[in-house]
Design an enzyme around this catalytic site. Structure first.
Site, PDB file in Angstrom:
ATOM      1  N   LYS A  20       0.833  -1.211   0.000  1.00  0.00           N
ATOM      2  CA  LYS A  20       0.000   0.000   0.000  1.00  0.00           C
ATOM      3  C   LYS A  20       0.871   1.266   0.000  1.00  0.00           C
ATOM      4  O   LYS A  20       2.096   1.176  -0.015  1.00  0.00           O
ATOM      5  CB  LYS A  20      -0.955  -0.028   1.190  1.00  0.00           C
ATOM      6  CG  LYS A  20      -1.791  -1.325   1.293  1.00  0.00           C
ATOM      7  CD  LYS A  20      -2.796  -1.482   0.160  1.00  0.00           C
ATOM      8  CE  LYS A  20      -3.376  -2.880   0.058  1.00  0.00           C
ATOM      9  NZ  LYS A  20      -4.352  -3.268   1.026  1.00  0.00           N
TER      10      LYS A  20
HETATM   11  C1  LIG Z   1      -5.342  -4.314   1.432  1.00  0.00           C
HETATM   12  C2  LIG Z   1      -6.803  -4.181   1.423  1.00  0.00           C
HETATM   13  C3  LIG Z   1      -7.602  -4.537   2.518  1.00  0.00           C
HETATM   14  C4  LIG Z   1      -7.077  -5.256   3.725  1.00  0.00           C
HETATM   15  O1  LIG Z   1      -6.004  -4.674   4.330  1.00  0.00           O
HETATM   16  P1  LIG Z   1      -5.037  -5.584   5.244  1.00  0.00           P
HETATM   17  O2  LIG Z   1      -4.201  -4.553   5.930  1.00  0.00           O
HETATM   18  O3  LIG Z   1      -4.246  -6.457   4.315  1.00  0.00           O
HETATM   19  O4  LIG Z   1      -5.884  -6.350   6.175  1.00  0.00           O
HETATM   20  C5  LIG Z   1      -8.963  -4.273   2.455  1.00  0.00           C
HETATM   21  N1  LIG Z   1      -9.529  -3.729   1.364  1.00  0.00           N
HETATM   22  C6  LIG Z   1      -8.799  -3.406   0.280  1.00  0.00           C
HETATM   23  C7  LIG Z   1      -9.485  -2.797  -0.886  1.00  0.00           C
HETATM   24  C8  LIG Z   1      -7.424  -3.645   0.269  1.00  0.00           C
HETATM   25  O5  LIG Z   1      -6.717  -3.353  -0.819  1.00  0.00           O
END
Ligand SMILES: *Cc1c(COP(=O)(O)O)cnc(C)c1O
Length: 351
Positions: free
Chosen positions: A174
């Protein structure tokens, strides 16, 4: 292998984590609040609640809204499964909405058809890093949560705070990376208090549990990385935008179709998604050249779990189902070099 996404950890990030390891507090110390403040200040929100993942953040958001058995929450099917799962965790029913073909964002025109007496909220996804149409979604007079896990650094109509709650993830792919972690930001004090309590056993640690709580705490070690990384959001996103611009230009007048950018949006480009026919052949060709492009995502209603337990079926969301056959996420992350981008473009446009 060139991955589709990758973290950027620098020496000052490492130093910040090490300082916490040498301090008195490894968890529940002063750095948690500092990280919450730095994200709130960046986004322009009143309250931030740091938790152990983006998924935990989504779960607490649905809990704060009081979602329970019999309640329905509208979610776009084009997302990571966690968006819908957080509704199911609470015993509620995710109602899958189709997306717009050119942006793959939730289609507000279709949301209206899905609203019933039991509908308690809408969760929109800022797919690929572009905010959904919040002005249209707010017309339904339901709480609107943004799953903004892709969109830290984006703006909607000039604003970084645009939904009733916004959920971020700090997973390594991210915008900023802390290992694992997430945060909910909101201007609603009651929701923020409720989520703060639920993330830490809802009072059980202090002798009286007042609700069914969790351990969704985020450690000071993670938060130190978070404080340090949060100073770099704009720099990271601006390089992502630059890379997207190079791809956009390279794919002009080809059969490769990048997703559309809506007027008024500033994109965070967590993903750079194109639509192509013969997607699998192209993906294999890239793979043979050491480029690991991704497919984001199988529409959630087509996962076996939802077909089996929530009676979803092929044909429920035809736009997303068609898109799923054509989408490809090309590598995009701040340390991707211009030479690597050229190599990827050549793999896409030349035989
Ligand atoms: C990455 C992501 C999540 C979950 O995040 P985590 O930190 O991996 O639990 C939820 N929704 C979307 C759209 C994502 O890209």
């Amino acid at each position: 292998m060139i991955p589709y996404g990758c973290q950027t950890i620098e020496q000052d990030d490492i130093d910040a984590a090490v300082r916490v390891l040498q301090s008195d507090w490894l968890t529940c110390g002063p750095t948690v609040e500092k990280f919450e403040e730095s994200i709130c200040e960046y986004v322009g929100a009143d309250y931030g609640v740091a938790v152990s993942s983006g998924t935990a953040a989504l779960h607490l958001a649905t809990r704060a809204l009081g979602i329970g058995p019999g309640d329905e929450v509208i979610v776009p099917t084009m997302s990571f499964a966690a968006t819908a799962n957080c509704v199911a965790y609470c015993g509620g029913t995710p109602i899958f909405c189709d997306v717009e073909p050119d942006t793959l964002l939730i289609d507000p025109a279709k949301v209206g058809d899905l609203i019933r007496r039991r509908t308690k909220a809408i969760i929109a996804v800022d797919y690929a890093g572009q905010p959904a149409d919040y002005d249209a979604l707010k017309q339904f007079n339901l709480p609107v949560v943004a799953d903004a896990c892709h969109a830290l650094g984006a703006r909607y109509q000039g604003q970084r705070m645009y939904a009733n709650m916004q959920v971020y993830s700090f997973h390594p792919v991210k915008t900023i990376a802390i290992g694992e972690g997430g945060m909910i930001v909101t201007n609603n004090a009651q929701w923020a208090n409720s989520m703060r309590s639920l993330r830490n056993h809802a009072g059980a640690g202090r002798g009286n549990q007042t609700a069914l709580g969790f351990n969704y705490r985020l450690s000071d070690i993670h938060c130190a990385l978070g404080v340090s990384q949060s100073k770099k959001i704009d720099r990271f996103v601006s390089r992502r935008r630059e890379i997207a611009g190079i791809y956009d230009k390279a794919f002009e007048n080809t059969m490769i179709r990048p997703l559309a950018l809506k007027e008024g949006n500033e994109h965070a480009y967590h993903l750079y998604v194109v639509r192509v026919s013969e997607r699998d052949r192209i993906k294999d060709r890239l793979f043979q050249r050491g480029i690991n492009a991704g497919i984001h995502y199988r529409p959630t209603h087509l996962h076996d779990f939802y077909k089996k337990h929530y009676y979803t079926f092929n044909g429920l969301c035809p736009v997303a189902e068609d898109a799923w056959q054509e989408i490809l996420s090309l590598p995009i992350y701040p340390t991707l070099t211009d030479r690597q981008i050229e190599y990827i473009v050549n793999g896409m446009v030349r035989r």
